[in-house]
Scaffold this motif. Structure first.
Motif, short mmCIF file in Angstrom:
data_model
loop_
_atom_site.label_atom_id
_atom_site.label_comp_id
_atom_site.label_asym_id
_atom_site.label_seq_id
_atom_site.Cartn_x
_atom_site.Cartn_y
_atom_site.Cartn_z
N THR A 120 0.86 -1.40 -0.08
CA THR A 120 -0.21 -0.21 0.02
C THR A 120 0.82 1.30 -0.08
O THR A 120 0.38 2.32 -0.57
CB THR A 120 -0.86 0.06 1.13
N LYS A 170 -4.19 6.26 2.69
CA LYS A 170 -4.17 5.04 2.68
C LYS A 170 -4.13 4.63 4.23
O LYS A 170 -3.29 5.17 4.96
CB LYS A 170 -2.86 4.50 2.07
N SER A 206 5.10 -11.69 6.01
CA SER A 206 5.71 -10.32 6.03
C SER A 206 4.97 -9.50 7.32
O SER A 206 5.65 -8.69 8.28
CB SER A 206 4.99 -9.79 4.80
N HIS A 327 12.52 -11.84 5.20
CA HIS A 327 11.52 -12.66 5.73
C HIS A 327 12.43 -13.76 6.44
O HIS A 327 13.31 -14.27 5.93
CB HIS A 327 10.38 -13.10 4.79
N1 LIG Z 1 8.64 -0.69 -4.41
C1 LIG Z 1 8.48 -1.09 -3.46
N2 LIG Z 1 9.53 -0.91 -2.33
C2 LIG Z 1 9.47 -1.56 -1.21
N3 LIG Z 1 8.50 -2.41 -0.97
C3 LIG Z 1 7.48 -2.67 -1.72
C4 LIG Z 1 7.58 -2.30 -3.11
N4 LIG Z 1 6.61 -2.47 -3.83
C5 LIG Z 1 5.86 -3.43 -2.97
N5 LIG Z 1 6.37 -3.57 -1.82
C6 LIG Z 1 6.17 -4.16 -0.52
O1 LIG Z 1 5.39 -3.73 0.27
C7 LIG Z 1 5.30 -4.21 1.57
C8 LIG Z 1 4.88 -3.44 2.73
O2 LIG Z 1 3.43 -3.25 2.22
P1 LIG Z 1 2.61 -1.98 3.03
O3 LIG Z 1 3.43 -1.03 2.41
O4 LIG Z 1 1.23 -2.31 2.55
O5 LIG Z 1 2.79 -2.30 4.57
S1 LIG Z 1 2.00 -1.69 5.66
O6 LIG Z 1 0.82 -2.40 5.78
O7 LIG Z 1 1.90 -0.25 5.21
O8 LIG Z 1 2.93 -1.82 6.60
C9 LIG Z 1 6.65 -4.78 1.56
O9 LIG Z 1 6.73 -6.17 2.33
P2 LIG Z 1 8.11 -6.84 2.85
O10 LIG Z 1 8.73 -6.88 1.84
O11 LIG Z 1 7.53 -8.05 3.41
O12 LIG Z 1 8.66 -5.83 3.81
C10 LIG Z 1 7.24 -4.88 0.10
O13 LIG Z 1 7.34 -6.33 -0.20
#
Ligand SMILES: Nc1ncnc2c1ncn2[C@@H]1O[C@H](COP(=O)(O)OS(=O)(=O)O)[C@@H](OP(=O)(O)O)[C@H]1O
Length: 361
Positions: A120, A170, A206, A327
């Motif tokens: 998000t 969001k 995650s 992870h």
């Molecule tokens: N461009 C880019 N850069 C970094 N991360 C990216 C990107 N696109 C998608 N993601 C994925 O976004 C995951 C985090 O999701 P959210 O932002 O929805 O997390 S939250 O609910 O606001 O905490 C995060 O999850 P994790 O990898 O588990 O940390 C990422 O996999």
């Protein structure tokens, strides 16, 4: 009276005076004629000068008109803004001409309602690049935690927008909040909803990784997954598991919003093809497709797509350290159990949304 001229020519004074008078008159007439011609020439020249300055004036008044049209193209595109922009000095902010301190705070017309750990933040950061999108920085949590504060409180969290710009926020927890659909509906039934979904198993890991980073003493993922590991009964009351049952949560939203008002973004494709997913989102929001391939590059160190230029900056921008955490390794047997658990819910979700997200391939 007579006067004697050389060569014994004798002329009467009268005739001399007459000749002198004629000469004087013709001299004066020539002088007058010359002067008149000079004046005519002068006024003709002044007339030319005048026409030059008139065209200069026209040019001077057309220049701002031309500028207005250019500004119009660079700003929000509403006829009102054309006049507003022309009326003030405009700063150039990262390629976009925007009047500072203008606009009004508005309730969001579009909300990214989920899902937690779906991607998000990435989606919102990417969308903010669009000149017609303005978004609240932090998660407001209005429709789950702070609803009692009232809509004015909520509106005040929003950035100022010009007419024609979309206000967004969001808060991923909305997707699993029972009251959220009714509350959003009562704010505005035309609110556009966006849900970024990701393979529920990876999403759960995650989610767990995030909790672990804050509380390193929590039990293992494997032990939290089961109510009883021997019987293999999944603990669906654990939020990390609960959130991934997308079909069930979606049912709740469909009580209030038609499917056409909800866009599902693939969290996986947001990483593998950010421009492609952003194209769908821009279409859904009725925006011009401004965010394209050109805006992204793949950062090898981060392992994710990043922006070549973030909103309001000319520098490349990747998401922070809390996005894209490593992870922990999870027992493959547990992962398989979870895959089996989610499969029927995923199938239902594909059916409901009309999109196969490919988590069960
Ligand atoms: N461009 C880019 N850069 C970094 N991360 C990216 C990107 N696109 C998608 N993601 C994925 O976004 C995951 C985090 O999701 P959210 O932002 O929805 O997390 S939250 O609910 O606001 O905490 C995060 O999850 P994790 O990898 O588990 O940390 C990422 O996999």
């Amino acid at each position: 009276m007579a006067c004697k001229l050389p060569g014994n020519t004798t002329l009467s004074v009268k005739s001399v005076l007459r000749k002198c008078a004629v000469m004087l008159v013709s001299l004066l007439a020539s002088f007058y004629l010359l002067q008149s011609l000079t004046q005519l020439g002068g006024s003709a020249l002044r007339a030319t000068d005048a026409s030059v300055s008139a065209s200069e004036l026209v040019g001077a008044s057309e220049a701002p008109l031309r500028r207005k049209r250019v500004l119009h193209r660079w700003t929000d595109g509403t006829p009102g803004s054309q006049v507003r922009d022309a009326a003030r000095g405009l700063p150039l902010v990262s390629g976009k001409l925007r009047p500072l301190g203008d606009g009004a705070k508005r309730l969001p017309q579009a909300i990214i309602v989920g899902v937690k750990k779906g991607g998000t933040r990435a989606l919102l950061e990417f969308l903010r690049v669009h000149p017609d999108v303005r978004a609240a920085g932090a998660e407001p949590h209005f429709f789950d935690r702070f609803y009692d504060n009232g809509l004015e409180w909520y509106r005040d969290l929003m950035p100022k927008t010009l007419e024609g710009q979309i206000t967004m926020e969001k808060t991923p927890s909305y997707f699993v909040t029972r009251e959220a659909p009714a509350r959003i509906y009562s704010m505005s039934r035309s609110t556009k909803l966006i849900v970024v979904v990701r393979d529920p198993v990876t999403r759960a890991i995650s989610d767990y990784t995030q909790t672990l980073s804050k509380k390193p003493d929590i039990p293992t993922f494997e032990s939290l997954t089961f109510k009883n590991r021997t019987t293999g009964l999944i603990d669906t009351s654990w939020s990390a598991i609960q959130i991934g049952i997308y079909a069930k949560h979606l049912d709740n939203w469909l009580q209030f919003f038609p499917m056409q008002q909800i866009l599902f973004v693939s969290g996986e494709r947001l990483i593998s093809d950010p421009a492609g997913e952003l194209g769908r989102v821009q279409d859904f929001l009725g925006l011009k497709r401004i965010i394209t391939d050109k805006h992204f590059y793949f950062n090898q160190t981060k392992g994710f797509p990043c922006l070549k230029k973030a909103e309001g900056s000319s520098k490349p921008h990747c998401l922070g350290k809390t996005k894209g955490r490593t992870h922990p390794n999870i027992d493959p047997e547990v992962v398989q159990r979870l895959r089996d658990f989610y499969r029927p819910f995923n199938m239902k979700f594909y059916q409901m949304t009309g999109r196969i997200f490919g988590w069960d391939d």
